[in-house]
Design a protein around this motif. Structure first.
Motif, mmCIF file in Angstrom:
data_model
loop_
_atom_site.group_PDB
_atom_site.id
_atom_site.type_symbol
_atom_site.label_atom_id
_atom_site.label_comp_id
_atom_site.label_asym_id
_atom_site.label_seq_id
_atom_site.Cartn_x
_atom_site.Cartn_y
_atom_site.Cartn_z
ATOM 1 N N ILE A 130 0.859 -1.177 0.000
ATOM 2 C CA ILE A 130 0.000 0.000 0.000
ATOM 3 C C ILE A 130 0.896 1.229 0.000
ATOM 4 C CG2 ILE A 130 -1.692 1.326 1.310
ATOM 5 C CD1 ILE A 130 -2.709 -1.321 2.428
ATOM 6 N N VAL A 131 0.618 2.148 -0.897
ATOM 7 C CA VAL A 131 1.388 3.375 -0.986
ATOM 8 C C VAL A 131 0.606 4.472 -0.277
ATOM 9 C CG1 VAL A 131 2.377 5.092 -2.536
ATOM 10 C CG2 VAL A 131 2.390 2.674 -3.183
ATOM 11 N N LEU A 132 1.230 5.096 0.691
ATOM 12 C CA LEU A 132 0.616 6.212 1.401
ATOM 13 C C LEU A 132 1.291 7.492 0.959
ATOM 14 C CD1 LEU A 132 0.416 4.770 5.015
ATOM 15 C CD2 LEU A 132 -1.401 4.897 3.331
ATOM 16 N N ASN A 133 0.487 8.455 0.550
ATOM 17 C CA ASN A 133 1.015 9.746 0.150
ATOM 18 C C ASN A 133 0.847 10.725 1.304
ATOM 19 O OD1 ASN A 133 1.661 8.911 -2.459
ATOM 20 N ND2 ASN A 133 -0.454 9.222 -3.124
ATOM 21 N N LYS A 134 1.945 11.224 1.805
ATOM 22 C CA LYS A 134 1.890 12.204 2.882
ATOM 23 C C LYS A 134 1.620 13.574 2.263
ATOM 24 C CE LYS A 134 4.544 13.917 6.794
ATOM 25 N NZ LYS A 134 5.803 13.836 7.521
ATOM 26 N N SER A 142 -11.552 12.138 10.337
ATOM 27 C CA SER A 142 -12.301 11.438 9.301
ATOM 28 C C SER A 142 -13.656 11.068 9.884
ATOM 29 C CB SER A 142 -11.552 10.201 8.819
ATOM 30 O OG SER A 142 -11.371 9.298 9.872
ATOM 31 N N THR A 153 -3.041 18.164 8.409
ATOM 32 C CA THR A 153 -4.284 18.552 7.735
ATOM 33 C C THR A 153 -4.262 20.005 7.271
ATOM 34 O OG1 THR A 153 -5.302 19.020 9.888
ATOM 35 C CG2 THR A 153 -5.714 16.838 8.921
#
Length: 126
Positions: A12-16, A52, A88
């Protein structure tokens, strides 16, 4: 442990998200309500966050705090210390914090130019 009987799932690629230097405004009515909530104790700060959830994906979270362990930007807005989490910041840049009276009482409302949509109650956005 891999038993070699199942296909391995791809990583899984998480984009910060990129941290944005936030600017925000507070309306006159919201300032009046915050003055009342702070009760003159300006050692505290308003933490403006996003969680969320909600009908549209994200919900605003306003808290009066002394400190936080969250990585935040500290702003001075209308005489208040305002803390915005860096994680955020891209969702909160340019917001206006307002206070609106409703039939069943009043509440803070966030006007967000970054929101693609908001729910009918105005408490969540995407």
């Amino acid at each position: 442990m891999d038993c070699n009987t199942c296909d391995t799932a791809p990583a899984i690629v998480l984009n910060k998200p990129e941290v944005v230097n936030v600017t925000l405004t507070i309306t006159t009515k919201a300032k009046e309500m915050l003055d009342s909530a702070f009760d003159g104790d300006m050692s505290h700060a308003l933490l403006v966050g996003v969680n969320s959830g909600g009908c549209s994906g994200y919900m605003y979270d306003l808290q009066i705090v002394e400190t936080t362990t969250t990585d935040v930007q500290e702003l001075e807005v209308e005489g208040f210390r305002v803390l915005v989490p860096n994680a955020t910041s891209h969702l909160l840049n340019g917001i206006e914090i307002d206070y609106v009276e409703k039939m069943m009482g009043g509440g803070f409302r966030i006007n967000n130019p970054n929101a693609a949509s908001t729910c009918g109650c105005g408490e969540s956005f995407s």
